[in-house]
Design an enzyme around this catalytic site. Sequence first.
Site, PDB file in Angstrom:
ATOM      1  N   LYS A  75       0.845  -1.194   0.000  1.00 20.89           N
ATOM      2  CA  LYS A  75       0.000   0.000   0.000  1.00 20.89           C
ATOM      3  C   LYS A  75       0.886   1.251   0.000  1.00 20.89           C
ATOM      4  CE  LYS A  75      -3.882   1.965   2.698  1.00 20.89           C
ATOM      5  NZ  LYS A  75      -4.766   1.749   3.864  1.00 20.89           N
ATOM      6  N   SER A 150      -9.787   1.699   2.883  1.00 18.05           N
ATOM      7  CA  SER A 150      -8.934   2.445   2.003  1.00 18.05           C
ATOM      8  C   SER A 150      -7.911   1.616   1.232  1.00 18.05           C
ATOM      9  CB  SER A 150      -8.186   3.509   2.817  1.00 18.05           C
ATOM     10  OG  SER A 150      -7.335   2.918   3.767  1.00 18.05           O
ATOM     11  N   SER A 174      -9.848  -0.738   7.048  1.00 18.87           N
ATOM     12  CA  SER A 174      -9.286  -0.590   5.699  1.00 18.87           C
ATOM     13  C   SER A 174      -8.652  -1.834   5.109  1.00 18.87           C
ATOM     14  CB  SER A 174      -8.240   0.521   5.687  1.00 18.87           C
ATOM     15  OG  SER A 174      -8.884   1.750   5.525  1.00 18.87           O
TER      16      SER A 174
HETATM   17  N1  GLN Z   1     -13.000   3.575   6.174  1.00 20.96           N
HETATM   18  C1  GLN Z   1     -12.473   4.031   7.408  1.00 20.96           C
HETATM   19  C2  GLN Z   1     -12.146   5.497   7.349  1.00 20.96           C
HETATM   20  O1  GLN Z   1     -12.476   6.088   6.381  1.00 20.96           O
HETATM   21  C3  GLN Z   1     -11.283   3.214   7.789  1.00 20.96           C
HETATM   22  C4  GLN Z   1     -10.034   3.688   7.206  1.00 20.96           C
HETATM   23  C5  GLN Z   1      -8.845   2.890   7.595  1.00 20.96           C
HETATM   24  O2  GLN Z   1      -8.956   1.846   8.223  1.00 20.96           O
HETATM   25  N2  GLN Z   1      -7.684   3.420   7.270  1.00 20.96           N
HETATM   26  O3  GLN Z   1     -11.571   6.057   8.226  1.00 20.96           O
END
Ligand code: GLN
Length: 470
Positions: A75, A150, A174
């Site tokens: 990532k 994400s 994420s």
């Molecule tokens: N979807 C969640 C957010 O927008 C989780 C993001 C993540 O785990 N980095 O914060």
Amino acid sequence: MDIPSSFTEIKQQINHGQLNLIDLCQSFINRIESSKTNAFVEIFKDESLKRAALINEKINLKKQGLLAGMIIGVKDNICFANHNVTASSKILSGFESIFSATAIQRLLDEDAIIIGRLNCDEFAMGSSNENSTYGPVRHHIDHEKVPGGSSGGSAVAVAEGLCTASLGSDTGGSIRQPASFCGVVGMKPSYGRISRYGLLAYASSFDQIGVFTNNVEDACLLTHVMSGKDDYDSTLSHVKSHTSSVKSLDKKLAIGVPEDYLNFNNLDPEIKQKTEEIIDKLRLSGHKINLLSFPFVKHLVPCYYVLTTAEASSNLARYDGAHYGYRSDEANDIDSTYELTRSEGFGLEVKRRIMLGNFVLSSGYYDAYFTKAQKVRRLIKEKTDEMLKENDVLLFPTTPSTAFNIGEINDPIKMYLQDIFTVHANIAGVPAISLPLGSHSNKLPFGIQLMGRSFDEDSLYSIAESLMQL
Ligand code: GLN
């Protein structure tokens, strides 16, 4: 070329001389180059092939590390020395890291090959991978759909067979949410299991590096290699790491099912039904199912967003136009350097969170929001520990739905509610894994989530593996 999906098989073929590491690497590169999902933002082509040749020699001398033959995508928020890292943000365009994250270094030390950088939501903020300076990642099964976020690029890369495994980060889901949408295994270890040194910080008391794989065994091996004490991350546990391979399950389990999750009103009926079928199967095979009440469901997402935006507003203060990456061309003094660089460099969602974070930390509102949310976090943590004292594991869906259309969700609150089942593990700091056990009549996959006790990844992996066999 036919590439086995599991690392165990790849290793076997390599050891029997049926598979050559350079060919393997080249095949993945070819696949990445012809993929239309926008999962990779950069391929480390020449260097991967060079490394493959080097590791091939080690294999011939039988001196290879544990991960020889493992080809991994990373990532774009994890530092790899002398490579760009941008968190999919314009504000880091052109930025090159001068050091490697501990997690990356440990993979390299065991002869893994890092094949490239993977698209994600900007600074890991999002649930759809639509907030990226590189454009959205597309779902590998249906290009009109999102892969989740994400770490959307990391999920698609494994699901589409562009690499054997990938790294992601999980602050509120994420890893698990995109794993659920894309039909792969996604593991978030306990908070403090894998060093955060070299992970671009979003919300430091929640962030955790984890993996996407095609099976539980590979996830176990990779997290084993990356975990363990690190002088560069003082929140890291000194508790012994978990084993490198999955132990077989030797007892009947107590499995907790928080009913409030199954009764969540926006849960897709087919996902609910499948979860109940799995619960019935487990009961029939002798495990004890305990239906639990978890009274904090409606507090999870607000608690998460107050605390993570507060931490993000502080963590992202360092991107000032002077230290890293992008600086506005129009800037002519210190104030305009900050203001213009940050206005032009950050995307909409990141700005929204920085502002919200500053608001909840501001003097008049600190106690009403930040302190209160910390107290709520404590209550959730205590309740979770209590549930996990009486149960070996908690089981519920990973996501309320399958993948949605690109552009379908524009309301931030609606988007935040995508994380309803995943933020729990980050708030409590416990490990959680999404397993690709569901397939919907709309032809899309979905995941079932297991949440375990802090630093007991060993049990979580063996329960996960036996559930996959079931
Ligand atoms: N979807 C969640 C957010 O927008 C989780 C993001 C993540 O785990 N980095 O914060």
